[in-house]
Design an enzyme around this catalytic site. Structure first.
Site, PDB file in Angstrom:
ATOM      1  N   ASN A 132     131.308  23.862 -23.815  1.00 18.77           N
ATOM      2  CA  ASN A 132     131.346  23.814 -22.350  1.00 18.77           C
ATOM      3  C   ASN A 132     132.655  23.135 -21.942  1.00 18.77           C
ATOM      4  O   ASN A 132     132.819  21.942 -22.159  1.00 18.77           O
ATOM      5  CB  ASN A 132     130.131  23.023 -21.841  1.00 18.77           C
ATOM      6  CG  ASN A 132     130.177  22.799 -20.345  1.00 18.77           C
ATOM      7  OD1 ASN A 132     130.999  23.392 -19.635  1.00 18.77           O
ATOM      8  ND2 ASN A 132     129.285  21.954 -19.856  1.00 18.77           N
ATOM      9  N   TRP A 133     133.552  23.932 -21.371  1.00 17.14           N
ATOM     10  CA  TRP A 133     134.868  23.369 -21.006  1.00 17.14           C
ATOM     11  C   TRP A 133     134.836  22.596 -19.693  1.00 17.14           C
ATOM     12  O   TRP A 133     135.832  22.001 -19.312  1.00 17.14           O
ATOM     13  CB  TRP A 133     135.914  24.499 -20.926  1.00 17.14           C
ATOM     14  CG  TRP A 133     136.315  25.044 -22.258  1.00 17.14           C
ATOM     15  CD1 TRP A 133     135.962  24.558 -23.479  1.00 17.14           C
ATOM     16  CD2 TRP A 133     137.158  26.184 -22.516  1.00 17.14           C
ATOM     17  NE1 TRP A 133     136.520  25.323 -24.486  1.00 17.14           N
ATOM     18  CE2 TRP A 133     137.256  26.321 -23.920  1.00 17.14           C
ATOM     19  CE3 TRP A 133     137.822  27.097 -21.702  1.00 17.14           C
ATOM     20  CZ2 TRP A 133     138.016  27.338 -24.521  1.00 17.14           C
ATOM     21  CZ3 TRP A 133     138.572  28.116 -22.294  1.00 17.14           C
ATOM     22  CH2 TRP A 133     138.664  28.225 -23.687  1.00 17.14           C
ATOM     23  N   LYS A 134     133.712  22.673 -18.992  1.00 17.09           N
ATOM     24  CA  LYS A 134     133.601  21.981 -17.686  1.00 17.09           C
ATOM     25  C   LYS A 134     134.802  22.354 -16.813  1.00 17.09           C
ATOM     26  O   LYS A 134     135.284  23.483 -16.893  1.00 17.09           O
ATOM     27  CB  LYS A 134     133.462  20.467 -17.910  1.00 17.09           C
ATOM     28  CG  LYS A 134     132.349  20.154 -18.920  1.00 17.09           C
ATOM     29  CD  LYS A 134     131.946  18.714 -18.987  1.00 17.09           C
ATOM     30  CE  LYS A 134     130.820  18.556 -19.991  1.00 17.09           C
ATOM     31  NZ  LYS A 134     130.296  17.191 -20.063  1.00 17.09           N
ATOM     32  N   GLU A 141     125.555  17.354 -14.840  1.00 18.31           N
ATOM     33  CA  GLU A 141     126.588  17.102 -13.819  1.00 18.31           C
ATOM     34  C   GLU A 141     126.246  17.853 -12.533  1.00 18.31           C
ATOM     35  O   GLU A 141     126.517  17.369 -11.436  1.00 18.31           O
ATOM     36  CB  GLU A 141     127.967  17.491 -14.380  1.00 18.31           C
ATOM     37  CG  GLU A 141     128.435  16.459 -15.399  1.00 18.31           C
ATOM     38  CD  GLU A 141     129.276  17.014 -16.537  1.00 18.31           C
ATOM     39  OE1 GLU A 141     129.840  18.107 -16.405  1.00 18.31           O
ATOM     40  OE2 GLU A 141     129.342  16.334 -17.585  1.00 18.31           O
ATOM     41  N   SER A 176     128.182  14.110 -26.725  1.00 24.24           N
ATOM     42  CA  SER A 176     129.098  13.528 -27.708  1.00 24.24           C
ATOM     43  C   SER A 176     128.950  14.133 -29.103  1.00 24.24           C
ATOM     44  O   SER A 176     129.145  13.439 -30.108  1.00 24.24           O
ATOM     45  CB  SER A 176     128.960  11.999 -27.754  1.00 24.24           C
ATOM     46  OG  SER A 176     129.301  11.446 -26.490  1.00 24.24           O
ATOM     47  N   HIS A 203     122.999  21.900 -15.629  1.00 27.06           N
ATOM     48  CA  HIS A 203     123.725  20.867 -16.374  1.00 27.06           C
ATOM     49  C   HIS A 203     123.580  19.548 -15.618  1.00 27.06           C
ATOM     50  O   HIS A 203     123.555  19.526 -14.393  1.00 27.06           O
ATOM     51  CB  HIS A 203     125.200  21.262 -16.508  1.00 27.06           C
ATOM     52  CG  HIS A 203     125.930  20.362 -17.452  1.00 27.06           C
ATOM     53  ND1 HIS A 203     126.379  19.114 -17.080  1.00 27.06           N
ATOM     54  CD2 HIS A 203     126.260  20.507 -18.761  1.00 27.06           C
ATOM     55  CE1 HIS A 203     126.959  18.544 -18.129  1.00 27.06           C
ATOM     56  NE2 HIS A 203     126.893  19.365 -19.162  1.00 27.06           N
ATOM     57  N   GLY A 208     129.795  12.550 -22.692  1.00 27.55           N
ATOM     58  CA  GLY A 208     131.138  12.055 -22.404  1.00 27.55           C
ATOM     59  C   GLY A 208     131.297  10.563 -22.623  1.00 27.55           C
ATOM     60  O   GLY A 208     132.281   9.964 -22.198  1.00 27.55           O
ATOM     61  N   GLU A 254     120.328  17.512 -23.294  1.00 27.87           N
ATOM     62  CA  GLU A 254     121.538  16.700 -23.190  1.00 27.87           C
ATOM     63  C   GLU A 254     121.194  15.373 -22.515  1.00 27.87           C
ATOM     64  O   GLU A 254     121.148  15.292 -21.280  1.00 27.87           O
ATOM     65  CB  GLU A 254     122.595  17.428 -22.355  1.00 27.87           C
ATOM     66  CG  GLU A 254     123.034  18.740 -22.945  1.00 27.87           C
ATOM     67  CD  GLU A 254     124.428  19.141 -22.465  1.00 27.87           C
ATOM     68  OE1 GLU A 254     125.313  19.297 -23.311  1.00 27.87           O
ATOM     69  OE2 GLU A 254     124.623  19.276 -21.245  1.00 27.87           O
ATOM     70  N   GLY A 298     130.937  19.365 -25.368  1.00 24.84           N
ATOM     71  CA  GLY A 298     131.851  19.199 -24.235  1.00 24.84           C
ATOM     72  C   GLY A 298     133.242  18.845 -24.720  1.00 24.84           C
ATOM     73  O   GLY A 298     134.037  19.709 -25.094  1.00 24.84           O
ATOM     74  N   GLY A 299     133.543  17.557 -24.758  1.00 23.63           N
ATOM     75  CA  GLY A 299     134.894  17.079 -25.088  1.00 23.63           C
ATOM     76  C   GLY A 299     135.476  17.682 -26.362  1.00 23.63           C
ATOM     77  O   GLY A 299     136.640  18.113 -26.377  1.00 23.63           O
TER      78      GLY A 299
END
Ligand code: 13P
Length: 247
Positions: free
Chosen positions: A11-13, A100, A211, A98, A173, A167, A232-233
């Site tokens: 997921n590149w957000k 966020e 993470s 998600h 993150g 998640e 993610g990251g």
């Protein structure tokens, strides 16, 4: 019972422009040769990249997900993107709920139920994200919160395909990962729920996210009912994403 095909989703957000996405694929494509054949790779770039990246992704066996969608089919909803538009741009999946979106954009389980309906009606597969906050975990309410998110958002679900991503919000993150034991216990609860809710509940892949990185991917993926990772990251860098794909 046969194990489900493992899924590694990135997921590149709100990161990576079109040119950066192309550079990512320049490095990813040759590395995919070492991918375990039985592993599915999904990328969720910003929707502005989908149509352009689609042919290259299709050619190397990477499927695309959108990060969000409108609950409505079409109409006067300035700034929104419909499922039909995402499908036409090459997405096969849509992330729904998600954390966020839930936290920063106040998306409720009721709205998510409508989005799930839109995704199913549009012929794509939803990746429904659930997870508790640190506060909720400290209060001992983690399982209750996750099961409520599932039951409320899936109340009227009429689709035949679904992916769930657990998640925990406190692990997203932050560098803080749920222990393999935390993940195993929650995934077992989610599986029990899915089996009770759907005749095909055993076939729903349950991904872990929060993470996930090359150093912990193998241990997480070794847990029963952890059918893949939502990264993610570590998915912003083709080298670390490839390392996760290859563990
Ligand atoms: P991180 O891997 O950066 O913690 O993000 C997880 C996530 O939110 C994926 O959807």
């Amino acid at each position: 019972m046969a194990a489900l095909q493992q899924i590694i989703a990135g997921n590149w957000k709100m990161n990576l422009t079109l040119s950066q996405g192309r550079e990512f694929l320049d490095k990813l494509e040759p590395g995919l040769k070492n991918k375990k054949p039985a592993r599915k790779v999904i990328l969720a770039p910003n929707f502005t990249l989908l149509a352009t990246l689609f042919p290259r992704c299709a050619a190397c066996g990477v499927e695309l997900a959108a990060q969000n969608c409108a609950a409505e089919e079409s109409g006067a909803f300035t700034g929104e993107t419909s499922v039909a538009m995402l499908k036409a741009a090459g997405a096969a999946y849509v992330l729904v709920g998600h954390s966020e979106r839930r936290q920063l954009f106040a998306e409720s389980d009721q709205l998510l139920a409508q989005k799930l309906h839109a995704v199913v009606a549009g012929g794509l597969t939803p990746i429904l994200c659930v997870g508790e906050t640190l506060e909720q975990r400290r209060q001992g309410a983690a399982v209750e919160v996750v099961l409520r998110q599932l039951s409320d958002s899936l109340m009227d679900f009429s689709g035949a395909r679904l992916i769930v991503a657990y998640e925990p919000v406190w692990a997203i993150g932050t560098g803080e990962t749920a222990t393999p034991e935390d993940a195993r216990l929650m995934h077992a609860e989610i599986r029990r729920f899915l089996q009770g809710r759907f005749a095909w509940g055993q076939d729903v892949p349950i991904l872990y996210g929060g993470s996930a990185k090359p150093g912990n991917a193998a241990e997480l993926l070794a847990q029963p009912e952890v059918d893949g990772l939502l990264v993610g990251g570590a998915a912003l860098n083709p080298d670390s994403f490839l390392e996760i794909i290859e563990v």
